[in-house]
Design a protein around this motif. Sequence first.
Motif, PDB file in Angstrom:
ATOM      1  N   CYS A   1       0.795  -1.287   0.013  1.00 24.42           N
ATOM      2  CA  CYS A   1       0.014  -0.086  -0.049  1.00 24.42           C
ATOM      3  C   CYS A   1       0.949   1.165  -0.003  1.00 24.42           C
ATOM      4  CB  CYS A   1      -0.957  -0.179   1.052  1.00 24.42           C
ATOM      5  SG  CYS A   1      -0.104  -0.199   2.571  1.00 24.42           S
ATOM      6  N   GLY A   2       2.092   1.328   0.016  1.00 22.35           N
ATOM      7  CA  GLY A   2       3.080   2.482  -0.111  1.00 22.35           C
ATOM      8  C   GLY A   2       2.960   3.440   1.043  1.00 22.35           C
ATOM      9  N   ILE A   3       2.396   4.436   0.830  1.00 26.86           N
ATOM     10  CA  ILE A   3       2.159   5.489   1.866  1.00 26.86           C
ATOM     11  C   ILE A   3       0.876   5.612   2.146  1.00 26.86           C
ATOM     12  CG2 ILE A   3       4.163   6.681   1.628  1.00 26.86           C
ATOM     13  CD1 ILE A   3       2.891   8.859   0.155  1.00 26.86           C
TER      14      ILE A   3
ATOM     15  N   ALA B   1       7.763  -2.248   3.551  1.00 25.31           N
ATOM     16  CA  ALA B   1       8.824  -1.142   3.424  1.00 25.31           C
ATOM     17  C   ALA B   1       8.580  -0.183   4.873  1.00 25.31           C
ATOM     18  CB  ALA B   1       9.016  -0.370   2.412  1.00 25.31           C
ATOM     19  N   PRO B   2       9.716  -0.048   5.741  1.00 21.26           N
ATOM     20  CA  PRO B   2       9.349   0.545   6.967  1.00 21.26           C
ATOM     21  C   PRO B   2       8.819   1.828   6.801  1.00 21.26           C
ATOM     22  CG  PRO B   2      11.322  -0.715   7.069  1.00 21.26           C
ATOM     23  CD  PRO B   2      11.007  -0.994   5.743  1.00 21.26           C
ATOM     24  N   LEU B   3       9.622   2.737   6.222  1.00 17.50           N
ATOM     25  CA  LEU B   3       9.379   4.240   6.113  1.00 17.50           C
ATOM     26  C   LEU B   3       7.933   4.514   5.553  1.00 17.50           C
ATOM     27  CD1 LEU B   3      10.671   6.729   7.179  1.00 17.50           C
ATOM     28  CD2 LEU B   3      11.808   7.050   4.909  1.00 17.50           C
ATOM     29  N   PRO B   4       7.551   3.916   4.362  1.00 16.64           N
ATOM     30  CA  PRO B   4       6.464   3.953   3.577  1.00 16.64           C
ATOM     31  C   PRO B   4       5.196   3.554   4.761  1.00 16.64           C
ATOM     32  CG  PRO B   4       7.662   3.288   1.928  1.00 16.64           C
ATOM     33  CD  PRO B   4       8.407   3.192   3.325  1.00 16.64           C
ATOM     34  N   PHE B   5       5.488   2.276   5.399  1.00 17.30           N
ATOM     35  CA  PHE B   5       4.429   2.101   6.471  1.00 17.30           C
ATOM     36  C   PHE B   5       4.303   2.880   7.427  1.00 17.30           C
ATOM     37  CE2 PHE B   5       3.202   0.018  10.275  1.00 17.30           C
ATOM     38  CZ  PHE B   5       2.088  -0.697   9.957  1.00 17.30           C
ATOM     39  N   LEU B   6       5.464   3.555   8.102  1.00 10.63           N
ATOM     40  CA  LEU B   6       5.192   4.417   9.212  1.00 10.63           C
ATOM     41  C   LEU B   6       4.449   5.846   8.453  1.00 10.63           C
ATOM     42  CD1 LEU B   6       6.225   5.342  11.980  1.00 10.63           C
ATOM     43  CD2 LEU B   6       8.105   6.284  10.999  1.00 10.63           C
ATOM     44  N   LEU B   7       4.723   6.216   7.350  1.00 15.44           N
ATOM     45  CA  LEU B   7       4.155   7.234   6.843  1.00 15.44           C
ATOM     46  C   LEU B   7       2.494   7.180   6.960  1.00 15.44           C
ATOM     47  CD1 LEU B   7       6.432   8.461   4.172  1.00 15.44           C
ATOM     48  CD2 LEU B   7       5.719   9.805   6.179  1.00 15.44           C
ATOM     49  N   SER B   8       2.054   5.928   6.353  1.00 21.63           N
ATOM     50  CA  SER B   8       0.904   5.466   6.029  1.00 21.63           C
ATOM     51  C   SER B   8       0.108   5.394   7.316  1.00 21.63           C
ATOM     52  CB  SER B   8       0.528   4.233   5.275  1.00 21.63           C
ATOM     53  OG  SER B   8       1.255   3.106   5.791  1.00 21.63           O
TER      54      SER B   8
ATOM     55  N   VAL C   1      -9.891   1.735   8.109  1.00 22.75           N
ATOM     56  CA  VAL C   1      -8.708   1.489   7.554  1.00 22.75           C
ATOM     57  C   VAL C   1      -7.830   0.633   8.648  1.00 22.75           C
ATOM     58  CG1 VAL C   1      -6.395   2.371   6.541  1.00 22.75           C
ATOM     59  CG2 VAL C   1      -8.603   3.487   5.970  1.00 22.75           C
ATOM     60  N   ILE C   2      -7.299  -0.537   7.905  1.00 23.30           N
ATOM     61  CA  ILE C   2      -6.569  -1.514   8.789  1.00 23.30           C
ATOM     62  C   ILE C   2      -5.283  -1.628   7.919  1.00 23.30           C
ATOM     63  CG2 ILE C   2      -6.237  -3.851   9.453  1.00 23.30           C
ATOM     64  CD1 ILE C   2      -9.142  -4.226   9.388  1.00 23.30           C
ATOM     65  N   LEU C   3      -4.107  -1.044   8.660  1.00 26.99           N
ATOM     66  CA  LEU C   3      -2.711  -1.293   8.349  1.00 26.99           C
ATOM     67  C   LEU C   3      -2.035  -2.407   8.904  1.00 26.99           C
ATOM     68  CD1 LEU C   3      -1.994   2.791   7.936  1.00 26.99           C
ATOM     69  CD2 LEU C   3      -2.457   1.004   6.283  1.00 26.99           C
ATOM     70  N   LYS C   4      -1.295  -3.322   7.767  1.00 29.41           N
ATOM     71  CA  LYS C   4      -0.575  -4.320   8.406  1.00 29.41           C
ATOM     72  C   LYS C   4       0.813  -4.271   7.617  1.00 29.41           C
ATOM     73  CE  LYS C   4      -4.278  -7.731   8.267  1.00 29.41           C
ATOM     74  NZ  LYS C   4      -4.594  -9.016   7.911  1.00 29.41           N
ATOM     75  N   TYR C   5       1.730  -4.347   8.934  1.00 28.64           N
ATOM     76  CA  TYR C   5       3.112  -4.237   8.306  1.00 28.64           C
ATOM     77  C   TYR C   5       3.559  -5.703   8.004  1.00 28.64           C
ATOM     78  CZ  TYR C   5       8.414  -3.654   8.141  1.00 28.64           C
ATOM     79  OH  TYR C   5       9.419  -3.759   7.919  1.00 28.64           O
ATOM     80  N   GLY C   6       4.054  -5.924   6.815  1.00 25.76           N
ATOM     81  CA  GLY C   6       4.310  -7.271   6.624  1.00 25.76           C
ATOM     82  C   GLY C   6       4.440  -7.599   5.165  1.00 25.76           C
TER      83      GLY C   6
END
Length: 267
Positions: free
Chosen positions: A149-151, A173-180, A192-197
């Motif tokens: 999902c990028g940012i 990717a850590p930085l785009p995930f953090l931004l999103s 909105v549900i965001l998953k790091y993985g």
Amino acid sequence: MSDNSKNTQHTAPPSWWTTPLLRVLLSQILGFAIAFAGALSTTALTGQTIHPLVTLLVQGIVAGFIGHRMGLAIWWVPVQILLPPATLIATAWQVPPWIFLLIFIVMLLVYWNTARNRVPLYLTNKTTWAALNELLPVQKGGQFIDIGCGIGGALLYLARQRPDMTFTGIESAPLPFLLSWLRRLLTGSRNVILKYGDFWKEDLSRYDVAYAFLSPQPMPRLYEKVVAEMKPDTLFISNSFVVPDNSADEIAEVDDARETKLHLWRN
Ligand SMILES: C[S@@+](CC[C@H](N)C(=O)[O-])C[C@H]1O[C@@H](n2cnc3c(N)ncnc32)[C@H](O)[C@@H]1O
């Protein structure tokens, strides 16, 4: 989705050749040899000394050309051209070494997957967000996933348009995930549900619509995953990238500058 999907071949297992950085290195070594041989020959024949910056620029141009012939993506060409002269300029300007470390860390956090998965970060544009909105199911409710999902731009926009639906984004990717994650926090988007993985580990069976804007490389394997996991009456959308041997059921053309095509497979 077409029946021959079941016969889609897996992509070949990664070998050293599929690692872009090794091809970059090889093309720079060849570029170096050709450029410096050319510079030395010119000096020997004409007595003129070639400025090192010119030689390094030639190295970059040759490396860019060779890298492209080796199958590197087109965006490597300007990177390869600029790399050798930039090294000299940085040395001349005595740029402190920690700047390079900082740039390297930021690039690493943004382009986490690029060397391994061959999927760089670029973003779906706003016109395409609106086109995606038109493709969402008309009935209320439903689950949407942005695969990588990028940012989170597309996700947050669609979540605003369709408060009745749930929008999941998965990003490795850590930085785009953090931004999103920060954007979701700031916009208070509750659907909105965001998953790091890693999206390869995500079960797609609960999604009604899956959207991907990736690169040509993962498409055959991703399509196999979609066919295996997504249920009947669901929709898979690929922004720009086709699946070899499995043409889309439909193509939605977006009226934007890059003439985006959304490839749609209805399960
Ligand atoms: C081209 S960008 C698209 C971003 C976003 N979907 C959009 O359209 O604006 C692709 C994203 O997929 C992410 N990605 C690549 N491989 C991944 C993987 N295996 N798991 C999760 N995310 C991945 C990349 O880090 C990148 O942010």
